[in-house]
Design an enzyme around this catalytic site. Sequence first.
Site, short mmCIF file in Angstrom:
data_model
loop_
_atom_site.label_atom_id
_atom_site.label_comp_id
_atom_site.label_asym_id
_atom_site.label_seq_id
_atom_site.Cartn_x
_atom_site.Cartn_y
_atom_site.Cartn_z
N CYS A 382 6.57 26.97 40.55
CA CYS A 382 6.95 26.33 41.81
C CYS A 382 5.88 25.32 42.25
O CYS A 382 5.73 24.30 41.60
CB CYS A 382 7.26 27.38 42.86
SG CYS A 382 8.46 26.78 44.06
N HIS A 508 11.21 30.72 40.16
CA HIS A 508 10.26 31.85 40.08
C HIS A 508 10.75 32.89 39.07
O HIS A 508 11.47 33.82 39.45
CB HIS A 508 10.15 32.52 41.45
CG HIS A 508 9.50 31.68 42.49
ND1 HIS A 508 8.18 31.83 42.83
CD2 HIS A 508 9.98 30.68 43.25
CE1 HIS A 508 7.87 30.95 43.78
NE2 HIS A 508 8.95 30.24 44.05
N GLU A 510 9.17 35.23 37.86
CA GLU A 510 8.55 36.55 38.11
C GLU A 510 9.46 37.52 38.87
O GLU A 510 9.28 38.72 38.80
CB GLU A 510 7.22 36.38 38.86
CG GLU A 510 7.30 35.97 40.32
CD GLU A 510 7.36 34.46 40.55
OE1 GLU A 510 7.75 33.74 39.61
OE2 GLU A 510 7.03 34.00 41.66
N1 GLN Z 1 5.79 24.27 48.77
C1 GLN Z 1 6.59 23.94 47.66
C2 GLN Z 1 8.02 23.61 48.05
O1 GLN Z 1 8.46 23.95 49.11
C3 GLN Z 1 6.57 25.05 46.61
C4 GLN Z 1 7.12 26.33 47.10
C5 GLN Z 1 6.70 27.53 46.27
O2 GLN Z 1 5.73 27.48 45.53
N2 GLN Z 1 7.40 28.63 46.41
O3 GLN Z 1 8.73 23.00 47.31
#
Ligand code: GLN
Length: 535
Positions: A382, A508, A510
């Site tokens: 992310c 994600h 995970e």
């Molecule tokens: N802050 C980033 C976004 O909103 C990544 C979010 C995250 O790492 N979960 O796109």
Amino acid sequence: MAETKYIFVTGGVVSSLGKGIISSSIGKLLQARGYNITIQKFDPYINIDPGTLNPYEHGECYVTEDGMETDLDLGHYERFTGIKTTKENSLTTGRIYKSVIDKERRGDYLGKTIQVVPHITDEIKRNVKVIGKKYNYDFVITEIGGTVGDIESTPFLEAIRQLKWELGKDAVCVHLTYVPYLKAAQELKTKPTQHSVKELQSIGIQPDILILRTEQHLNDGVLKKVAGFCNVDFDCVIQSEDLPSIYEVPVEMQAQGLDVAILKKMQLPIGETPSLGPWRKFLERRNKAVEEVHIGLVGKYDLQDAYKSIRESLLQAGVYNDRKVILSFINSEELTNENVGERLKGQDGIMICPGFGQRGIEGKIIAAHYARVNDIPTFGICLGMQMMVIEFARNVLGYSDANSREIDEKTEHNVIDIMEEQKNITSMGGTMRLGAYECVLAQGSRVLDIYKKENIQERHRHRYEFNNEYLKEYERHGMICSGRNPESDLVEIVEIPGLKWYIGTQFHPEYRSTVLNPHPLFVDFIKASIENKKK
Ligand code: GLN
């Protein structure tokens, strides 16, 4: 089973005793007996969900397939049992109140005065029962966050009292307490447990089963004493000693007959003890894996729980590679071009962690740069992936001001941009791109090799995305998009094919790795890190 059975897990004396692990273990043991189960958590705080909470308050925010931002205990539930949780598995005081207040505004209560009892307690009860009915579960295990005696958990406990009364043998209460060891007196003390059970009894709940968390072995004398003082059968007093891994807990609970105690209380047949074969194999393999592989977690939260699912996924992936994963936290706020070499020294692989906001992001970019030019296996998730993309723009494409709109609204080279659908959203709670979305993997890509299928689904939690206007330029220079959403065309994965392992995912992975089903990306990342170590 004809009727769904309900198991309530409460906690006493202190918090952090591991109710989530006990609930997951109960789930695991019942599943092994062929039952269809789910696990639900009630958190007594007023936030609608933990999505707006700082990880320092509450650790990681776990995301379900259907896009609910939830407590990290739901991660344990899924990792232990392989079940998929939904928004019905995670409730807070805030959500309960909101739904009651919405009904009141609609006029559903026909002029009645709305009160904690019965309206809030009825709403809690409805949420316990509805999940069992809707999916026809044999067992619903409901964990109540917080500690008995907290003002804020009182309505939940009152709801349990009523449910226990209504459901009779189809509901049991498992109460988890703590037995401290006083070094100076060299004694184990059961008084806090007695008090905690009295507190429950004063609300009208008689616990059926007690689990005593302890750092020292408790002999039968102690267990008998607790049973006697608390009106609980001796074989329903179980101890939970500290263990080398949370994954040993189900096996230990089975050895002490926790599942049998529950079944007996519910007048269900006991039958044979399940062998827990695959689970034990995992533990055996874990215990045999002594050779180390070192992974550096580059992030800004110096708090284990902030990256809980990532840590667990890496440790699981280690086991499936017969290695012990040693995780080191590398504070991205402290990273500079001067110290990055020394700070990342000895790491066989680098994980660039997710996150929000400005703090610590330059350090993540520095780490991504160092890892790329030194060809160290690197996995960005992310925000981590976004930082890999920015680093590439700054140092390969030559846009020294490249950034994400999240960090610098005015940058000319917004290689990470706000998603179209997010542009007009001003409210923070539950408004991100959340939950599972499709992703199609590119032919010939590393990730297709890893997943071994073209169409995958992974969970998301973000507002920003790769800016497709730059895609051609990236691909010309060697960073390719190897996974994209078929509907929106959003870039879901980037990789650099020439390197040992340099992959960033907007999603994600995970959240999907479980003990018996480790995530292929993590398994392959650890494999690459091991190979890197050899060289
Ligand atoms: N802050 C980033 C976004 O909103 C990544 C979010 C995250 O790492 N979960 O796109």
